[in-house]
Motif scaffolding. Structure first.
Motif, mmCIF file in Angstrom:
data_model
loop_
_atom_site.group_PDB
_atom_site.id
_atom_site.type_symbol
_atom_site.label_atom_id
_atom_site.label_comp_id
_atom_site.label_asym_id
_atom_site.label_seq_id
_atom_site.Cartn_x
_atom_site.Cartn_y
_atom_site.Cartn_z
ATOM 1 N N LEU A 101 7.521 12.307 -2.010
ATOM 2 C CA LEU A 101 8.646 11.494 -2.268
ATOM 3 C C LEU A 101 7.727 9.992 -1.171
ATOM 4 C CD1 LEU A 101 12.085 12.938 -0.998
ATOM 5 C CD2 LEU A 101 11.368 11.676 -3.457
ATOM 6 N N THR A 102 7.146 10.295 -0.454
ATOM 7 C CA THR A 102 6.887 9.820 0.667
ATOM 8 C C THR A 102 5.581 8.768 0.191
ATOM 9 O OG1 THR A 102 5.636 11.124 2.145
ATOM 10 C CG2 THR A 102 7.766 10.259 2.525
ATOM 11 N N ALA A 103 4.648 9.262 -0.933
ATOM 12 C CA ALA A 103 3.375 9.181 -1.986
ATOM 13 C C ALA A 103 3.825 8.850 -2.809
ATOM 14 C CB ALA A 103 2.625 10.234 -1.806
ATOM 15 N N ALA A 104 4.947 8.704 -3.250
ATOM 16 C CA ALA A 104 5.073 7.875 -4.399
ATOM 17 C C ALA A 104 5.505 6.679 -3.643
ATOM 18 C CB ALA A 104 6.456 8.642 -4.562
ATOM 19 N N PHE A 105 5.848 7.064 -2.652
ATOM 20 C CA PHE A 105 6.711 5.849 -2.545
ATOM 21 C C PHE A 105 5.396 4.661 -1.432
ATOM 22 C CE2 PHE A 105 9.020 2.998 1.289
ATOM 23 C CZ PHE A 105 9.901 1.807 0.739
ATOM 24 N N LYS A 106 4.771 5.096 -1.336
ATOM 25 C CA LYS A 106 3.571 4.358 -0.366
ATOM 26 C C LYS A 106 3.323 2.312 -0.831
ATOM 27 C CE LYS A 106 -0.522 3.633 1.827
ATOM 28 N NZ LYS A 106 -0.149 2.126 3.004
ATOM 29 N N ALA A 107 3.263 2.567 -2.248
ATOM 30 C CA ALA A 107 3.323 1.471 -3.163
ATOM 31 C C ALA A 107 4.216 0.524 -3.006
ATOM 32 C CB ALA A 107 3.208 1.317 -4.715
ATOM 33 N N GLY A 108 5.972 1.079 -2.583
ATOM 34 C CA GLY A 108 6.994 0.110 -1.855
ATOM 35 C C GLY A 108 7.017 0.036 -0.436
ATOM 36 N N ARG A 109 6.337 0.963 -0.153
ATOM 37 C CA ARG A 109 6.287 0.386 1.169
ATOM 38 C C ARG A 109 5.178 -0.710 1.353
ATOM 39 N NH1 ARG A 109 4.122 5.428 5.950
ATOM 40 N NH2 ARG A 109 2.219 3.724 6.496
ATOM 41 N N ASP A 110 4.651 -0.948 0.937
ATOM 42 C CA ASP A 110 2.987 -2.044 1.302
ATOM 43 C C ASP A 110 4.484 -2.857 1.336
ATOM 44 O OD1 ASP A 110 0.981 -0.317 1.994
ATOM 45 O OD2 ASP A 110 0.999 -0.277 -0.025
ATOM 46 N N GLY A 111 4.593 -3.164 0.440
ATOM 47 C CA GLY A 111 6.091 -4.034 -0.399
ATOM 48 C C GLY A 111 6.728 -4.088 0.702
ATOM 49 N N LEU A 112 7.208 -3.316 1.307
ATOM 50 C CA LEU A 112 8.027 -4.098 2.873
ATOM 51 C C LEU A 112 7.731 -5.025 3.377
ATOM 52 C CD1 LEU A 112 11.263 -3.495 2.904
ATOM 53 C CD2 LEU A 112 10.383 -1.248 4.363
ATOM 54 N N ALA A 113 6.158 -3.897 3.890
ATOM 55 C CA ALA A 113 5.680 -4.813 4.722
ATOM 56 C C ALA A 113 5.285 -5.798 4.647
ATOM 57 C CB ALA A 113 4.392 -3.646 4.947
ATOM 58 N N GLU A 114 4.701 -6.156 3.717
ATOM 59 C CA GLU A 114 4.770 -7.240 3.102
ATOM 60 C C GLU A 114 5.437 -8.507 3.336
ATOM 61 O OE1 GLU A 114 3.365 -9.415 -0.780
ATOM 62 O OE2 GLU A 114 2.418 -7.819 -0.821
ATOM 63 N N ALA A 115 6.769 -8.270 2.853
ATOM 64 C CA ALA A 115 7.649 -9.884 3.097
ATOM 65 C C ALA A 115 7.991 -9.495 4.203
ATOM 66 C CB ALA A 115 9.404 -8.290 2.003
ATOM 67 N N MET A 116 8.156 -8.057 5.047
ATOM 68 C CA MET A 116 8.468 -8.288 6.661
ATOM 69 C C MET A 116 7.118 -9.217 7.640
ATOM 70 S SD MET A 116 10.238 -4.588 7.304
ATOM 71 C CE MET A 116 10.676 -4.566 9.200
ATOM 72 N N GLY A 117 6.032 -9.116 6.783
ATOM 73 C CA GLY A 117 5.156 -9.583 7.728
ATOM 74 C C GLY A 117 4.668 -9.237 8.376
ATOM 75 N N VAL A 118 4.741 -7.201 8.593
ATOM 76 C CA VAL A 118 3.668 -6.873 9.148
ATOM 77 C C VAL A 118 2.756 -5.520 8.580
ATOM 78 C CG1 VAL A 118 6.197 -6.636 11.087
ATOM 79 C CG2 VAL A 118 5.742 -4.770 8.765
ATOM 80 N N ASP A 119 1.763 -4.576 9.872
ATOM 81 C CA ASP A 119 0.916 -4.267 8.878
ATOM 82 C C ASP A 119 1.850 -2.657 8.871
ATOM 83 O OD1 ASP A 119 -1.134 -1.927 8.413
ATOM 84 O OD2 ASP A 119 -2.100 -2.208 10.899
ATOM 85 N N ASP A 120 1.757 -2.395 7.488
ATOM 86 C CA ASP A 120 2.355 -0.798 7.487
ATOM 87 C C ASP A 120 1.971 0.066 8.484
ATOM 88 O OD1 ASP A 120 -0.204 -0.240 5.998
ATOM 89 O OD2 ASP A 120 0.922 0.822 4.523
ATOM 90 N N ALA A 121 1.061 0.228 9.002
ATOM 91 C CA ALA A 121 0.042 1.652 10.137
ATOM 92 C C ALA A 121 2.025 1.482 11.599
ATOM 93 C CB ALA A 121 -0.584 1.069 10.811
ATOM 94 N N THR A 122 2.205 0.210 11.472
ATOM 95 C CA THR A 122 3.256 0.412 12.603
ATOM 96 C C THR A 122 4.611 1.259 11.585
ATOM 97 O OG1 THR A 122 5.060 -1.931 11.095
ATOM 98 C CG2 THR A 122 2.995 -2.073 12.991
ATOM 99 N N PHE A 123 4.477 1.702 10.159
ATOM 100 C CA PHE A 123 5.802 2.310 9.538
ATOM 101 C C PHE A 123 5.562 4.044 9.877
ATOM 102 C CE2 PHE A 123 6.469 -0.414 5.724
ATOM 103 C CZ PHE A 123 7.137 -1.389 7.335
ATOM 104 N N ASN A 124 3.934 4.378 10.483
ATOM 105 C CA ASN A 124 4.448 5.459 10.760
ATOM 106 C C ASN A 124 4.816 6.293 11.470
ATOM 107 O OD1 ASN A 124 1.655 5.295 9.358
ATOM 108 N ND2 ASN A 124 0.798 4.892 11.201
ATOM 109 N N GLY A 125 5.244 7.643 11.700
ATOM 110 C CA GLY A 125 6.418 8.133 12.011
ATOM 111 C C GLY A 125 7.712 7.641 11.934
ATOM 112 N N VAL A 126 7.996 7.143 11.039
ATOM 113 C CA VAL A 126 9.460 6.983 10.709
ATOM 114 C C VAL A 126 10.188 7.537 10.216
ATOM 115 C CG1 VAL A 126 11.233 5.124 9.167
ATOM 116 C CG2 VAL A 126 9.103 4.065 10.244
ATOM 117 N N PRO A 127 11.508 8.539 10.267
ATOM 118 C CA PRO A 127 11.874 9.100 9.695
ATOM 119 C C PRO A 127 12.699 9.411 8.530
ATOM 120 C CG PRO A 127 13.281 8.076 11.233
ATOM 121 C CD PRO A 127 12.122 7.685 11.344
ATOM 122 N N HIS A 128 12.664 10.050 7.226
ATOM 123 C CA HIS A 128 13.028 9.757 5.594
ATOM 124 C C HIS A 128 13.901 11.141 5.883
ATOM 125 C CE1 HIS A 128 9.827 11.836 5.518
ATOM 126 N NE2 HIS A 128 10.102 12.514 4.654
#
Length: 148
Positions: A101-128
């Motif tokens: 699930l998390t691997a399939a969502f990687k591109a979505g995570r990148d898009g979310l980070a882009e919209a927020m203006g942050v590096d997606d590395a800050t999403f490491n360890g986020v619970p799901h």
């Protein structure tokens, strides 16, 4: 007037693209939730094809769709928001492996980070977690304000 709700908390007949919002979790308060589409099957690590350019196109389209969803919700650079939790609302009752699930969502995570203006590395360890079944599926990102 009463409204019938589905098990996911959405009004009956409502789905991810129709302004679906996750059910409230007692004791948790989030600044906003971003509802994004379910990742295409082609983004699963278990998907096999010889047409890598096709998968690359799907990845770019999904990243843009998630960035657009976040932008429409109000996630912008400089808003001092951080990703607090991800809830995967699958389209059906099939068992899904959480790391897929998390691997399939990687591109979505990148898009979310882009919209927020942050590096997606800050999403490491986020619970799901996996939430209720939603027609068409959805991925909900819960964002909280950064204190200070």
């Amino acid at each position: 007037m009463t409204t019938t709700h589905t098990a996911s908390g959405a009004p009956a007949g409502q789905q991810a693209g129709d302004g679906f919002s996750p059910p409230a979790t007692p004791g948790l308060h989030f600044a906003m939730s971003v509802t994004m589409p379910w990742p295409p099957a082609q983004l699963s690590p278990n998907f096999r094809t010889r047409r890598h350019s096709w998968v690359s196109r799907k990845r770019k389209e999904y990243r843009q769709a998630c960035a657009d969803a976040a932008w429409r919700t109000g996630a912008r650079p400089g808003r001092d928001l951080r990703l607090a939790k991800i809830i995967f609302h699958p389209p059906d009752a099939r068992n899904r492996d959480d790391d897929n699930l998390t691997a399939a969502f990687k591109a979505g995570r990148d898009g979310l980070a882009e919209a927020m203006g942050v590096d997606d590395a800050t999403f490491n360890g986020v619970p799901h977690e996996v939430g209720a079944i939603v027609k068409g599926g959805a991925v909900v990102a819960l964002l909280e304000e950064i204190p200070g």
